[in-house]
Design a protein around this motif. Sequence first.
Motif, mmCIF file in Angstrom:
data_model
loop_
_atom_site.group_PDB
_atom_site.id
_atom_site.type_symbol
_atom_site.label_atom_id
_atom_site.label_comp_id
_atom_site.label_asym_id
_atom_site.label_seq_id
_atom_site.Cartn_x
_atom_site.Cartn_y
_atom_site.Cartn_z
ATOM 1 N N ILE A 1 19.005 1.276 1.276
ATOM 2 C CA ILE A 1 17.871 1.661 2.113
ATOM 3 C C ILE A 1 18.365 2.271 3.427
ATOM 4 C CG2 ILE A 1 15.933 0.766 3.463
ATOM 5 C CD1 ILE A 1 15.513 -1.312 1.249
ATOM 6 N N THR A 2 19.442 1.736 3.961
ATOM 7 C CA THR A 2 19.958 2.190 5.249
ATOM 8 C C THR A 2 20.720 3.501 5.155
ATOM 9 O OG1 THR A 2 20.155 -0.119 5.968
ATOM 10 C CG2 THR A 2 21.381 1.532 7.239
ATOM 11 N N TYR A 3 21.563 3.633 4.115
ATOM 12 C CA TYR A 3 22.477 4.774 4.047
ATOM 13 C C TYR A 3 22.177 5.744 2.909
ATOM 14 C CZ TYR A 3 25.262 1.914 7.222
ATOM 15 O OH TYR A 3 25.693 1.163 8.286
ATOM 16 N N ILE B 1 6.299 -11.657 12.988
ATOM 17 C CA ILE B 1 6.602 -10.318 12.485
ATOM 18 C C ILE B 1 6.635 -9.333 13.643
ATOM 19 C CG2 ILE B 1 5.822 -8.455 10.985
ATOM 20 C CD1 ILE B 1 4.493 -10.567 9.209
ATOM 21 N N ASP B 2 7.837 -8.918 14.022
ATOM 22 C CA ASP B 2 8.039 -7.933 15.080
ATOM 23 C C ASP B 2 8.544 -6.651 14.421
ATOM 24 O OD1 ASP B 2 8.540 -6.504 17.376
ATOM 25 O OD2 ASP B 2 10.329 -7.649 17.932
ATOM 26 N N VAL B 3 7.625 -5.726 14.130
ATOM 27 C CA VAL B 3 7.978 -4.520 13.374
ATOM 28 C C VAL B 3 8.929 -3.641 14.181
ATOM 29 C CG1 VAL B 3 7.093 -2.429 12.284
ATOM 30 C CG2 VAL B 3 5.822 -4.579 12.078
ATOM 31 N N ILE B 4 10.058 -3.290 13.567
ATOM 32 C CA ILE B 4 11.033 -2.425 14.231
ATOM 33 C C ILE B 4 11.091 -1.035 13.587
ATOM 34 C CG2 ILE B 4 12.458 -4.266 15.175
ATOM 35 C CD1 ILE B 4 14.247 -4.119 12.762
ATOM 36 N N ASP B 5 10.517 -0.897 12.386
ATOM 37 C CA ASP B 5 10.411 0.406 11.732
ATOM 38 C C ASP B 5 9.213 0.336 10.801
ATOM 39 O OD1 ASP B 5 10.623 2.792 10.375
ATOM 40 O OD2 ASP B 5 12.744 2.570 9.870
ATOM 41 N N ASP B 6 8.169 1.118 11.108
ATOM 42 C CA ASP B 6 6.945 1.063 10.306
ATOM 43 C C ASP B 6 6.881 2.151 9.243
ATOM 44 O OD1 ASP B 6 6.467 3.315 11.800
ATOM 45 O OD2 ASP B 6 4.636 2.573 12.752
ATOM 46 N N ASP B 7 7.985 2.883 9.054
ATOM 47 C CA ASP B 7 8.016 3.943 8.048
ATOM 48 C C ASP B 7 9.425 4.031 7.468
ATOM 49 O OD1 ASP B 7 7.305 6.077 6.442
ATOM 50 O OD2 ASP B 7 7.585 7.575 8.020
ATOM 51 N N VAL B 8 9.818 2.985 6.760
ATOM 52 C CA VAL B 8 11.155 2.941 6.178
ATOM 53 C C VAL B 8 11.241 3.912 5.006
ATOM 54 C CG1 VAL B 8 12.830 1.496 4.968
ATOM 55 C CG2 VAL B 8 11.520 0.557 6.879
ATOM 56 N N THR B 9 12.216 4.809 5.040
ATOM 57 C CA THR B 9 12.455 5.744 3.940
ATOM 58 C C THR B 9 13.958 5.867 3.712
ATOM 59 O OG1 THR B 9 12.420 7.618 5.490
ATOM 60 C CG2 THR B 9 10.365 7.105 4.339
ATOM 61 N N ASP C 1 0.821 -1.215 0.000
ATOM 62 C CA ASP C 1 0.000 0.000 0.000
ATOM 63 C C ASP C 1 0.854 1.264 0.000
ATOM 64 O OD1 ASP C 1 -2.414 -1.475 0.072
ATOM 65 O OD2 ASP C 1 -2.207 -1.736 2.243
ATOM 66 N N GLY C 2 1.980 1.208 -0.703
ATOM 67 C CA GLY C 2 2.819 2.380 -0.848
ATOM 68 C C GLY C 2 3.674 2.722 0.350
ATOM 69 N N GLU C 3 3.701 1.864 1.360
ATOM 70 C CA GLU C 3 4.517 2.088 2.551
ATOM 71 C C GLU C 3 5.423 0.881 2.783
ATOM 72 O OE1 GLU C 3 1.791 2.862 5.709
ATOM 73 O OE2 GLU C 3 1.337 4.900 5.003
ATOM 74 N N VAL C 4 6.509 1.105 3.518
ATOM 75 C CA VAL C 4 7.493 0.055 3.755
ATOM 76 C C VAL C 4 7.731 -0.101 5.251
ATOM 77 C CG1 VAL C 4 9.843 -0.758 3.264
ATOM 78 C CG2 VAL C 4 8.637 0.655 1.581
ATOM 79 N N TYR C 5 7.745 -1.358 5.710
ATOM 80 C CA TYR C 5 8.119 -1.620 7.092
ATOM 81 C C TYR C 5 9.232 -2.657 7.147
ATOM 82 C CZ TYR C 5 5.300 -5.981 7.149
ATOM 83 O OH TYR C 5 4.788 -7.233 6.892
ATOM 84 N N GLU C 6 10.017 -2.606 8.207
ATOM 85 C CA GLU C 6 11.053 -3.601 8.470
ATOM 86 C C GLU C 6 10.710 -4.296 9.775
ATOM 87 O OE1 GLU C 6 15.922 -4.006 8.923
ATOM 88 O OE2 GLU C 6 14.928 -2.112 9.407
ATOM 89 N N ALA D 1 9.684 3.558 -0.562
ATOM 90 C CA ALA D 1 10.501 4.152 0.496
ATOM 91 C C ALA D 1 11.015 5.532 0.115
ATOM 92 C CB ALA D 1 11.680 3.233 0.827
ATOM 93 N N GLY D 2 10.461 6.100 -0.966
ATOM 94 C CA GLY D 2 10.809 7.464 -1.342
ATOM 95 C C GLY D 2 11.907 7.577 -2.361
ATOM 96 N N GLY D 3 12.377 6.447 -2.909
ATOM 97 C CA GLY D 3 13.422 6.473 -3.908
ATOM 98 C C GLY D 3 12.873 6.290 -5.309
ATOM 99 N N ALA D 4 13.731 5.862 -6.219
ATOM 100 C CA ALA D 4 13.360 5.684 -7.615
ATOM 101 C C ALA D 4 14.014 4.430 -8.167
ATOM 102 C CB ALA D 4 13.776 6.900 -8.438
ATOM 103 N N SER D 5 13.443 3.932 -9.269
ATOM 104 C CA SER D 5 14.023 2.794 -9.974
ATOM 105 C C SER D 5 14.120 3.128 -11.446
ATOM 106 C CB SER D 5 13.177 1.533 -9.779
ATOM 107 O OG SER D 5 11.982 1.599 -10.551
ATOM 108 N N SER D 6 14.981 2.402 -12.160
ATOM 109 C CA SER D 6 15.121 2.644 -13.589
ATOM 110 C C SER D 6 15.730 1.431 -14.277
ATOM 111 C CB SER D 6 16.015 3.864 -13.845
ATOM 112 O OG SER D 6 16.211 4.081 -15.229
ATOM 113 N N ASP D 7 15.303 1.210 -15.525
ATOM 114 C CA ASP D 7 15.986 0.224 -16.367
ATOM 115 C C ASP D 7 17.000 0.927 -17.265
ATOM 116 O OD1 ASP D 7 14.420 1.536 -18.245
ATOM 117 O OD2 ASP D 7 13.621 -0.297 -19.155
#
Length: 291
Positions: free
Chosen positions: A212-214, A156-164, A143-148, A247-253
């Motif tokens: 994703i982390t850095y 499933i023990d969510v440690i970050d519910d808004d990964v960006t 649904d357009g959001e990312v969790y870890e 997570a707020g980034g982009a992808s490309s081929d």
Amino acid sequence: MPADTSDYEAELDAIFETLAELAPEIRASLPGRRVKSDEVNPSGETRLEADAYADELIEEALGGIDGVGTYASEEQAEPIDVGSGEVSVACDPLDGSSNIKPNSPMGTIIAVYEGDLPAGGDRLLASGFVLFGPILTMTVARDGEVYEANVGDGEIDVIDDDVTLPDEPTVYGMGGRVPDWTPGFSAFIRAIEQEYKLRYGGAMVADVNQVITYGGIFSYPALKSAENGKLRLQFEGIPIAYIIESAGGASSDGTQSILDVDPEKFHQRVPVHLGNDEMIDRLEATLAAHD
């Protein structure tokens, strides 16, 4: 845009709960399955015993979920009918399985599509990956959001519910041999290697998790010997692109979002570039300048 998930919430819940349950079992199975099997997968790669075991385990578990009609794997030639449901699951059971030998990180990638396969990003419902690192984690885009989540105990023990992605990129990683890179991609790497830190370990999920982390960029580009690169659209390109974009980034081929690539065949390959928006813009501009 990915498909509407509102009619499939129960199936998605069950799929990711099951994947979390399987994660410790897959990880525990790895030490005894580091040797090569006698089989070759559809991409011509020799399978490890761990690849086959993980594939069979995931197929059986996810195929038994109500609503799942098809299971597809990078390790199998064609999708398998497992039920009468409308959801298809595409899986890379052990991404980076060659890392078993040196005991380096690897993972499992999963994509859930509406309808039959092959399918494009417009029919993706959700995606995620398990990372077999020092900590056993699962990252999910839905649904357009990312969790870890920590899944070391099978839950499933969510440690970050808004990964960006961080705003300031710091790392880059890239696959393929340097002599096989195209002039445009070589120029891009030369331009960024003085600014960012190299992070590349040979397993897509681990390398993408660095981004994703850095913040930064991960690429497995088009090559002189393989214009579509190495990674598969269904199993790696689309699901990881959705995670990064959510997570707020982009992808490309190289020219467009991977989510907009038209699927033409089941084991289709695609050049993959994932990261911060400005890094992807810079990459596309450099590639275009060298066409």
